[in-house]
Design a protein around this motif. Structure first.
Motif, mmCIF file in Angstrom:
data_model
loop_
_atom_site.group_PDB
_atom_site.id
_atom_site.type_symbol
_atom_site.label_atom_id
_atom_site.label_comp_id
_atom_site.label_asym_id
_atom_site.label_seq_id
_atom_site.Cartn_x
_atom_site.Cartn_y
_atom_site.Cartn_z
ATOM 1 N N UNK A 223 41.393 51.743 40.978
ATOM 2 C CA UNK A 223 42.786 51.315 41.164
ATOM 3 C C UNK A 223 43.109 50.236 40.132
ATOM 4 N N UNK A 224 43.253 50.624 38.858
ATOM 5 C CA UNK A 224 43.404 49.618 37.797
ATOM 6 C C UNK A 224 44.755 48.917 37.773
ATOM 7 N N UNK A 225 45.719 49.402 38.543
ATOM 8 C CA UNK A 225 47.050 48.786 38.532
ATOM 9 C C UNK A 225 47.274 47.957 39.796
ATOM 10 N N UNK A 226 46.283 47.153 40.161
ATOM 11 C CA UNK A 226 46.349 46.373 41.397
ATOM 12 C C UNK A 226 46.275 44.886 41.074
ATOM 13 N N UNK A 227 47.412 44.210 40.874
ATOM 14 C CA UNK A 227 47.394 42.793 40.488
ATOM 15 C C UNK A 227 46.585 41.929 41.454
ATOM 16 N N UNK A 228 46.743 42.190 42.747
ATOM 17 C CA UNK A 228 46.058 41.371 43.746
ATOM 18 C C UNK A 228 44.544 41.457 43.575
ATOM 19 N N UNK A 229 44.030 42.660 43.267
ATOM 20 C CA UNK A 229 42.594 42.819 43.065
ATOM 21 C C UNK A 229 42.089 42.001 41.892
ATOM 22 N N UNK A 230 42.850 41.979 40.795
ATOM 23 C CA UNK A 230 42.458 41.175 39.639
ATOM 24 C C UNK A 230 42.507 39.681 39.950
ATOM 25 N N UNK A 231 43.480 39.269 40.770
ATOM 26 C CA UNK A 231 43.550 37.860 41.146
ATOM 27 C C UNK A 231 42.302 37.443 41.922
ATOM 28 N N UNK A 232 41.874 38.299 42.842
ATOM 29 C CA UNK A 232 40.665 38.006 43.607
ATOM 30 C C UNK A 232 39.433 37.996 42.699
ATOM 31 N N UNK A 233 39.418 38.919 41.732
ATOM 32 C CA UNK A 233 38.298 38.970 40.795
ATOM 33 C C UNK A 233 38.239 37.684 39.964
ATOM 34 N N UNK A 234 39.401 37.195 39.550
ATOM 35 C CA UNK A 234 39.448 35.947 38.785
ATOM 36 C C UNK A 234 38.898 34.787 39.615
ATOM 37 N N UNK A 235 39.245 34.743 40.886
ATOM 38 C CA UNK A 235 38.747 33.677 41.755
ATOM 39 C C UNK A 235 37.234 33.780 41.927
ATOM 40 N N UNK A 236 36.723 35.025 42.050
ATOM 41 C CA UNK A 236 35.277 35.217 42.202
ATOM 42 C C UNK A 236 34.539 34.734 40.962
ATOM 43 N N UNK A 237 35.071 35.067 39.797
ATOM 44 C CA UNK A 237 34.445 34.587 38.557
ATOM 45 C C UNK A 237 34.525 33.063 38.471
ATOM 46 N N UNK A 238 35.632 32.503 38.943
ATOM 47 C CA UNK A 238 35.764 31.052 38.948
ATOM 48 C C UNK A 238 34.721 30.389 39.825
ATOM 49 N N UNK B 64 31.981 44.408 44.061
ATOM 50 C CA UNK B 64 32.866 45.223 44.903
ATOM 51 C C UNK B 64 34.256 45.335 44.272
ATOM 52 N N UNK B 65 34.795 44.216 43.794
ATOM 53 C CA UNK B 65 36.138 44.229 43.214
ATOM 54 C C UNK B 65 36.181 45.040 41.925
ATOM 55 N N UNK B 66 35.176 44.905 41.085
ATOM 56 C CA UNK B 66 35.142 45.683 39.842
ATOM 57 C C UNK B 66 35.070 47.180 40.156
ATOM 58 N N UNK B 67 34.299 47.536 41.170
ATOM 59 C CA UNK B 67 34.205 48.943 41.565
ATOM 60 C C UNK B 67 35.548 49.464 42.055
ATOM 61 N N UNK B 68 36.233 48.668 42.866
ATOM 62 C CA UNK B 68 37.530 49.090 43.375
ATOM 63 C C UNK B 68 38.583 49.175 42.290
ATOM 64 N N UNK B 69 38.583 48.196 41.394
ATOM 65 C CA UNK B 69 39.583 48.172 40.327
ATOM 66 C C UNK B 69 39.351 49.268 39.294
ATOM 67 N N UNK C 5 40.886 50.855 48.559
ATOM 68 C CA UNK C 5 41.758 49.742 48.937
ATOM 69 C C UNK C 5 41.072 48.813 49.930
ATOM 70 N N UNK C 6 40.250 49.373 50.807
ATOM 71 C CA UNK C 6 39.533 48.551 51.777
ATOM 72 C C UNK C 6 38.457 47.735 51.060
ATOM 73 N N UNK C 7 37.847 48.318 50.019
ATOM 74 C CA UNK C 7 36.876 47.575 49.224
ATOM 75 C C UNK C 7 37.508 46.329 48.621
ATOM 76 N N UNK C 8 38.716 46.470 48.108
ATOM 77 C CA UNK C 8 39.393 45.323 47.502
ATOM 78 C C UNK C 8 39.655 44.250 48.562
ATOM 79 N N UNK C 9 40.009 44.666 49.784
ATOM 80 C CA UNK C 9 40.201 43.695 50.859
ATOM 81 C C UNK C 9 38.874 43.032 51.232
#
Length: 478
Positions: free
Chosen positions: A402-417, A394-399, A370-374
């Motif tokens: 923790x695959x059921x973490x909407x906030x983590x996927x949102x951050x991942x989408x922003x990183x890819x953007x 980092x986000x892909x590793x955390x997800x 969870x700290x990795x996702x933060x």
């Protein structure tokens, strides 16, 4: 959970209405413990879940010995925290134990909440949910037969007419009422037996792990004392849990025989428990309440922890960082103090400064997911394209954990953007929507991602899975 039965119409046969009502009552009772709070039944962002690395690690340390004693060490059971102030813990399947934050806040010792968790483990180890569902099926079958016979009597009376019809009709309706009443009592009796079995199993697990059952006894006795007045005139056969006096008598008999009855919690475990309660207070209570619970005259570490959290959430960020730094000076290897500093900085628009303490927290925490996702969020929030690649890793590793973490996927989408990889950004956004339960949006984003991804690639396959996913049924509203 029970489906809400729609209001019946005047044309609907009365026997059918009774059958529907019985099915609803029986289904509602099919959970061996109190059900999920009504507001917790909403999907996605509406679910009041609490995610916290420190608290989850503590509860994992509480339950792992219990799970091993119960033969469930490899069952991958999870503890799910519900943001609810009432004292409650419950199971709804064989994979998760739900615990209200109120139960954690009110448990003054580790042993008290460990006893509650041991009781819920007893339900899972005993297979009570599956057995209760089978009993529900048996009860429904018997009830339906009884209702059909009652309905037949009503119909026969109508065919005869006159006084005989009135008598037959009354007898038929009496049979329907009696069948429903008997079925409900049968099911509740079955539940009471499960509660008693879970109590015995909990004491067994605690004894096997060298722990006292006194905390469990103290917790249930408090409930018994609170319910004593209201239960004075209650029908013991209309209760889903054993009557308070009976339950305490049985629990006292088995709990006091343990050789560990007077054993205390280890001081280091009590210290972690006190820190958890302070953290919940700091995050979830008003500053005035935190101040009364942990006045400035209290210089203990939990009190300073609670006040530091309350200060960052409601006061001056400079003062909060100073208080957190003072905590770090006392325990420099406490990962959760570094996490708190990173979170306070991140939430106050100082993402670049948050990176260093979050890196330190990740390095120190036993389970840093969870700290990795933060940390990934902090890297994204800097708006520095140079951080995008690291944030994605980092986000892909955390997800992955923790695959059921909407906030983590949102951050991942922003990183890819940030990288200009819009295909992967669409896929991550679709996964975020899917994790929230927003299937319509997830499908639309996944369909767009498919047009941008190579056919047959892992990302394309995942997007295709989301497009093909069935829409889940709407959540029950109680």
């Amino acid at each position: 959970m029970a489906q809400v039965v729609p209001p019946h119409t005047s044309e609907r046969p009365r026997s059918a209405r009774w059958a529907s009502r019985l099915a609803a009552v029986a289904a509602a009772a099919a959970i061996a413990v109190p059900p999920l709070p009504a507001h917790a039944q909403q999907r996605g962002g509406g679910v009041p879940l609490i995610r916290d690395a420190e608290i989850e690690q503590l509860l994992k340390d509480y339950t792992q010995p219990i799970f091993r004693a119960a033969g469930l060490a490899k069952a991958n059971l999870k503890i799910v925290l519900i943001n609810d102030k009432s004292f409650n813990a419950f199971v709804v399947d064989g994979r998760r134990i739900f615990v209200n934050t109120g139960a954690l806040a009110e448990s003054t010792t580790p042993n008290q909440i460990i006893g509650v968790l041991a009781h819920e483990t007893g339900h899972i180890a005993g297979g009570h949910l599956s057995k209760l569902r089978q009993e529900l099926a048996n009860v429904q079958t018997a009830a339906v037969i009884g209702m059909l016979l009652g309905a037949a009597a009503v119909a026969a009376g109508s065919a005869v007419g006159g006084g005989a019809a009135d008598g037959a009709g009354q007898a038929g309706m009496a049979a329907i009422h009696a069948t429903q009443h008997a079925a409900q009592r049968s099911l509740l009796s079955y539940q009471r037996a499960h509660e008693e079995a879970a109590d015995r199993a909990a004491v067994k697990f605690l004894s096997a792990t060298g722990q006292s059952a006194k905390g469990m006894y103290e917790t249930f006795k408090r409930f018994a004392d609170q319910s004593m007045f209201t239960a004075r005139y209650a029908d013991p056969y209309a209760q889903s849990h054993p009557m308070a006096t009976e339950r305490m008598a049985a629990l006292t008999e088995i709990a006091r025989t343990s050789p560990h009855w007077d054993k205390k919690d280890p001081p280091e475990l009590q210290a972690r428990h006190d820190m958890m309660r302070a953290k919940l207070s700091g995050f979830m209570e008003a500053p005035q309440t935190v101040g009364r619970r942990y006045p400035m005259s209290d210089t203990s570490l939990p009190a300073r922890y609670a006040r530091a959290i309350a200060t960052y959430r409601h006061g001056d960020i400079r003062a909060a960082i100073a208080q957190i730094d003072a905590l770090i000076a006392v325990q420099p290897n406490n990962p959760y103090f570094h996490e708190l500093k990173g979170q306070a900085l991140l939430e106050n628009g100082r993402a670049a400064e948050a990176i260093a303490p979050l890196r330190r927290a990740v390095a120190l925490a036993p389970d840093p997911t969870l700290i990795q996702i933060m940390l990934g969020q902090a890297l994204v929030a800097t708006n520095n394209p140079a951080h995008a690649e690291e944030a994605i890793a980092i986000l892909r590793n955390g997800l992955a954990r923790e695959p059921d973490t909407p906030h983590g996927y949102q951050q991942l989408a922003m990183a890819y953007g940030r990288k200009g990889d819009y295909a992967q950004a669409d896929l991550a956004s679709a996964q975020a929507a899917f994790a929230r339960g927003d299937i319509k949006t997830a499908r639309e984003l996944a369909a767009r991602a498919k047009t941008r991804l190579p056919v047959g690639s892992p990302g394309w396959v995942r997007a295709d899975d989301i497009v093909a996913a069935k829409v889940p049924p709407p959540p029950n509203r109680r």
